[in-house]
Design a protein around this motif. Sequence first.
Motif, mmCIF file in Angstrom:
data_model
loop_
_atom_site.group_PDB
_atom_site.id
_atom_site.type_symbol
_atom_site.label_atom_id
_atom_site.label_comp_id
_atom_site.label_asym_id
_atom_site.label_seq_id
_atom_site.Cartn_x
_atom_site.Cartn_y
_atom_site.Cartn_z
ATOM 1 N N LEU A 134 0.813 -1.218 0.000
ATOM 2 C CA LEU A 134 0.000 0.000 0.000
ATOM 3 C C LEU A 134 0.849 1.272 0.000
ATOM 4 O O LEU A 134 0.467 2.262 -0.624
ATOM 5 N N ILE A 135 1.990 1.232 0.685
ATOM 6 C CA ILE A 135 2.800 2.467 0.720
ATOM 7 C C ILE A 135 3.555 2.710 -0.583
ATOM 8 O O ILE A 135 4.221 3.725 -0.719
ATOM 9 N N ASP A 138 0.556 5.139 -1.551
ATOM 10 C CA ASP A 138 -0.080 5.997 -0.551
ATOM 11 C C ASP A 138 0.922 6.459 0.497
ATOM 12 O O ASP A 138 1.930 5.808 0.734
ATOM 13 N N GLU A 139 0.575 7.561 1.147
ATOM 14 C CA GLU A 139 1.345 7.996 2.309
ATOM 15 C C GLU A 139 1.162 6.954 3.408
ATOM 16 O O GLU A 139 0.167 6.230 3.432
ATOM 17 N N GLU A 140 2.099 6.912 4.327
ATOM 18 C CA GLU A 140 2.067 5.896 5.381
ATOM 19 C C GLU A 140 0.763 5.929 6.186
ATOM 20 O O GLU A 140 0.165 4.886 6.455
ATOM 21 N N GLU A 141 0.307 7.118 6.533
ATOM 22 C CA GLU A 141 -0.923 7.240 7.330
ATOM 23 C C GLU A 141 -2.141 6.714 6.557
ATOM 24 O O GLU A 141 -2.977 6.003 7.100
ATOM 25 N N THR A 142 -2.225 7.047 5.281
ATOM 26 C CA THR A 142 -3.327 6.573 4.438
ATOM 27 C C THR A 142 -3.246 5.060 4.268
ATOM 28 O O THR A 142 -4.261 4.362 4.344
ATOM 29 N N ALA A 143 -2.053 4.561 4.070
ATOM 30 C CA ALA A 143 -1.860 3.119 3.927
ATOM 31 C C ALA A 143 -2.297 2.390 5.193
ATOM 32 O O ALA A 143 -2.926 1.329 5.124
ATOM 33 N N ARG A 145 -4.590 3.370 7.359
ATOM 34 C CA ARG A 145 -6.073 3.376 7.413
ATOM 35 C C ARG A 145 -6.642 2.330 6.460
ATOM 36 O O ARG A 145 -7.575 1.606 6.805
ATOM 37 N N LYS A 146 -6.085 2.240 5.264
ATOM 38 C CA LYS A 146 -6.546 1.241 4.301
ATOM 39 C C LYS A 146 -6.316 -0.175 4.829
ATOM 40 O O LYS A 146 -7.157 -1.052 4.669
#
Length: 166
Positions: A134-135, A138-143, A145-146
């Motif tokens: 995911l990273i 995506d940014e780490e925080e978004t990843a 959450r996903k």
Amino acid sequence: MEVSSLSLFIFLDAELKNLLGFFAVAKTIKGRTRLQKMVFVLKKVGAPFKENFKLHFFGPYSLDLQCEVDELASLGMLEEKKEGNLCVYTLNKNLTRLNLEELKKPFLEYESIIETLKKADIKVLELLATFLFLIETDEEETAMRKLELIKPHISDKIEESINLWK
């Protein structure tokens, strides 16, 4: 006339020889899922794997990798045995007569990581590999959450998987 796996060795392409080098270092891998996640994580830390991965139900999955493993098994170079629900992979004992030292070289620096991944809880490994997948986009925080959204059944192990990465 049966052709031995030793004589077939010289005809293997680079990816198959690379995978043999990995197995020469890893020795035994228990489970197809573990194998897929280990190769993905090792690729992320710089190990010389070229297989392409897509996000699948249990995290990153490579059809390329599975086909290579199947080919090595069908050639008799890799043993695939069933232990309960798991496939257990080991190099064919006859291959130990070959000098695999050259093939092992690219993986020797990852030996401790390989051992850690072999021992890791499979759900932790699944989460780690999925997070690393995911990273990529995506940014780490978004990843994160996903990851919690797509893996709610094992989200209690997220912190453990991130600690494995560190």
